[in-house]
Scaffold this active site. Structure first.
Site, PDB file in Angstrom:
ATOM      1  N   LEU A 136       0.744  -1.140  -0.274  1.00 40.91           N
ATOM      2  CA  LEU A 136      -0.030   0.010  -0.023  1.00 40.91           C
ATOM      3  C   LEU A 136       0.852   1.291   0.048  1.00 40.91           C
ATOM      4  O   LEU A 136       0.516   2.070  -0.894  1.00 40.91           O
ATOM      5  CB  LEU A 136      -0.981  -0.107   1.290  1.00 40.91           C
ATOM      6  CG  LEU A 136      -1.951   1.163   1.263  1.00 40.91           C
ATOM      7  CD1 LEU A 136      -2.852   0.972   0.282  1.00 40.91           C
ATOM      8  CD2 LEU A 136      -2.700   1.135   2.791  1.00 40.91           C
ATOM      9  N   SER A 137       1.911   1.293   0.968  1.00 42.57           N
ATOM     10  CA  SER A 137       2.541   2.495   1.012  1.00 42.57           C
ATOM     11  C   SER A 137       3.329   3.126  -0.130  1.00 42.57           C
ATOM     12  O   SER A 137       3.932   2.201  -1.017  1.00 42.57           O
ATOM     13  CB  SER A 137       3.511   2.276   2.422  1.00 42.57           C
ATOM     14  OG  SER A 137       2.801   2.221   3.509  1.00 42.57           O
ATOM     15  N   GLY A 253      -5.741  -5.770  10.595  1.00 42.80           N
ATOM     16  CA  GLY A 253      -4.234  -5.938  10.736  1.00 42.80           C
ATOM     17  C   GLY A 253      -3.776  -5.327  11.994  1.00 42.80           C
ATOM     18  O   GLY A 253      -2.741  -5.546  12.787  1.00 42.80           O
ATOM     19  N   ARG A 254      -4.210  -4.188  12.577  1.00 42.50           N
ATOM     20  CA  ARG A 254      -4.015  -3.459  13.713  1.00 42.50           C
ATOM     21  C   ARG A 254      -4.127  -4.282  14.958  1.00 42.50           C
ATOM     22  O   ARG A 254      -3.496  -4.247  15.828  1.00 42.50           O
ATOM     23  CB  ARG A 254      -4.824  -2.234  13.950  1.00 42.50           C
ATOM     24  CG  ARG A 254      -4.242  -1.137  12.673  1.00 42.50           C
ATOM     25  CD  ARG A 254      -5.221  -0.031  12.773  1.00 42.50           C
ATOM     26  NE  ARG A 254      -4.769   0.852  11.447  1.00 42.50           N
ATOM     27  CZ  ARG A 254      -5.465   1.548  10.837  1.00 42.50           C
ATOM     28  NH1 ARG A 254      -6.926   1.677  10.964  1.00 42.50           N
ATOM     29  NH2 ARG A 254      -5.095   2.206   9.753  1.00 42.50           N
ATOM     30  N   GLN A 290      12.980  -3.327  46.629  1.00 49.41           N
ATOM     31  CA  GLN A 290      11.626  -2.939  46.572  1.00 49.41           C
ATOM     32  C   GLN A 290      11.441  -2.007  45.345  1.00 49.41           C
ATOM     33  O   GLN A 290      10.592  -2.365  44.327  1.00 49.41           O
ATOM     34  CB  GLN A 290      10.866  -2.224  47.466  1.00 49.41           C
ATOM     35  CG  GLN A 290       9.364  -1.840  47.365  1.00 49.41           C
ATOM     36  CD  GLN A 290       8.983  -1.093  48.741  1.00 49.41           C
ATOM     37  OE1 GLN A 290       9.206  -0.142  48.937  1.00 49.41           O
ATOM     38  NE2 GLN A 290       8.227  -1.924  49.355  1.00 49.41           N
ATOM     39  N   GLY A 350      20.641  -2.910  33.701  1.00 50.12           N
ATOM     40  CA  GLY A 350      21.867  -2.299  33.670  1.00 50.12           C
ATOM     41  C   GLY A 350      22.550  -2.052  32.549  1.00 50.12           C
ATOM     42  O   GLY A 350      22.120  -2.261  31.526  1.00 50.12           O
ATOM     43  N   GLU A 374       1.179   0.489  10.089  1.00 53.82           N
ATOM     44  CA  GLU A 374      -0.154   0.028   9.950  1.00 53.82           C
ATOM     45  C   GLU A 374      -0.933   1.138  10.956  1.00 53.82           C
ATOM     46  O   GLU A 374      -1.992   0.624  11.472  1.00 53.82           O
ATOM     47  CB  GLU A 374      -0.299  -1.259  10.578  1.00 53.82           C
ATOM     48  CG  GLU A 374      -0.104  -2.253   9.516  1.00 53.82           C
ATOM     49  CD  GLU A 374      -0.474  -3.666   9.836  1.00 53.82           C
ATOM     50  OE1 GLU A 374      -1.632  -3.758  10.203  1.00 53.82           O
ATOM     51  OE2 GLU A 374       0.279  -4.617   9.518  1.00 53.82           O
TER      52      GLU A 374
END
Length: 391
Positions: A136-137, A253-254, A290, A350, A374
């Site tokens: 398409l693009s 497709g999304r 934590q 890290g 998309e």
């Protein structure tokens, strides 16, 4: 007093899988971990996906999940395609992309729009040995998808197509291309037409392969059409309804892009958890701190929230219910949190997180495209807002 519901009447949670789905998921997960994982780094560095793995995709039925058994497919569901994309993407998003484009875009489009003759000709090939590509693009046609410059001139029994397509996924491996061109520029987007182009058609050529940041093993190429001769019987749908085919296919497709992103995010989270259990600082594992625990917990919440959006959109699609806004939400949110989770996974690792000795570096590169292809994140927000304001 409320009656006690029977077992069959109890609503099933979105993430609860039936027996067929569980077996399918476990099979794909095992395959991804045992057969794909050993080659991920090599394929990424070479920028090429192993042909043997693609052959295995076909042998396992992963390239024809929704194709009916009469055409050699698995006769499965759209939701199973989503499960496959998620599981593959947790190990290598490039693998998820290949299976995604084949099933949720190309196969799906043929199942809905192809003539009986086209289905008989192409669906058995797509299920057995032929990779498909969605085209398409163009250089000037991205988010404004219908500003395409590729032209199709009607010559009676055939069309001659001229133009260039860019950023086309699966282009290097494909044997069949679902390609859009304008057969009546004066009519604007209502001249756009879908064509089924075989790799060997005269005037058709696969051009430059892009050297990308991420998803490097998934091919992205330009296509060159120089008076490419396409038989009239290879028009899919009617002349001038290509815009409708494109829009409706991309909506589904999304959801699969959402599956790519939750698979990638889950993979990044799994790596972060494993590393937190083994890396020691100040006499204990970093997972005992934590601050790290909270990071991992937030990542898990985000992944689960995105999964619920993706699964909900996929279930709606299989149920034949409207899913446009839900698909946009799934694509937008999953691509957003996947980028955040992949980034945080590197931080948990890290300094080693940015080295290629650890897989999170690759996932961080792979994730960026999720907010772009998309339909960009802004386009998803525009879709959601339009639906809200139309109520």
């Amino acid at each position: 007093m409320l009656a006690t519901p029977t077992i069959d009447a109890v609503p099933r949670p979105l993430t609860a899988l039936n027996q067929d789905e569980k077996l399918f998921q476990s099979t794909v997960r095992k395959f991804a971990r045992e057969e794909i994982r050993p080659h991920v780094r090599e394929m990424d560095e070479a920028g090429v996906f192993r042909k043997g793995l693609i052959r295995q995709f076909f042998d396992m039925g992963l390239m024809g999940i929704e194709i009916p058994e009469e055409y050699g497919g698995q006769g499965g569901t759209f939701f199973q395609s989503i499960l496959a994309v998620e599981e593959l993407s947790a190990v290598d998003p490039s693998a998820g992309v290949i299976v995604d484009v084949q099933n949720t875009i190309c196969n799906n489009a043929l199942l809905r729009w192809a003539t009986l003759e086209q289905k008989k000709k192409y669906l058995p090939r797509l299920a057995a040995d032929t990779v498909a590509s969605y085209c398409l693009s163009e250089a000037g046609s991205g988010s404004d998808a219908f500003a395409m410059a590729t032209r199709a001139v009607d010559h009676g029994d055939h069309f001659l197509l001229t133009g260039r397509k860019l950023w086309i996924t699966n282009a290097a491996e494909a044997g069949l291309y679902l390609l859009f061109a304008n057969a009546n520029p004066e009519a604007g987007y209502k001249g756009i037409t879908a064509f089924l182009i075989e790799r060997g058609f005269p005037g058709f050529q696969v051009g430059k392969k892009e050297d990308k940041l991420g998803l490097r093993a998934s091919s992205t190429c330009e296509l060159v059409l120089d008076n490419c001769r396409v038989p009239r019987e290879n028009v899919m749908g009617e002349v001038g309804v290509g815009y409708k085919i494109a829009i409706e296919t991309l909506n589904e497709g999304r959801i699969a892009i959402g599956a790519q992103m939750i698979g990638l995010a889950r993979g990044a989270l799994d790596h972060a958890v494993a590393y937190a259990k083994e890396r020691k600082q100040f006499g204990k594992t970093i997972g005992e701190f934590q601050g790290v625990q909270f990071d991992l917990a937030r990542m898990a919440v985000d992944v689960e929230a995105a999964r619920l959006l993706v699964y909900n959109a996929a279930r709606l699609r299989d149920a034949g219910l409207p899913f446009l806004m839900e698909a946009a939400m799934a694509k937008y949110y999953s691509s957003t949190i996947a980028e955040e989770v992949a980034s945080k996974a590197i931080e948990v690792h890290g300094g080693v997180g940015i080295t290629k000795d650890y897989p999170v570096e690759k996932l961080y590169r792979d994730v960026k495209i999720g907010r772009i292809y998309e339909g960009t994140s802004n386009m998803q927000l525009a879709t959601i807002a339009k639906k809200l304001l139309a109520k």
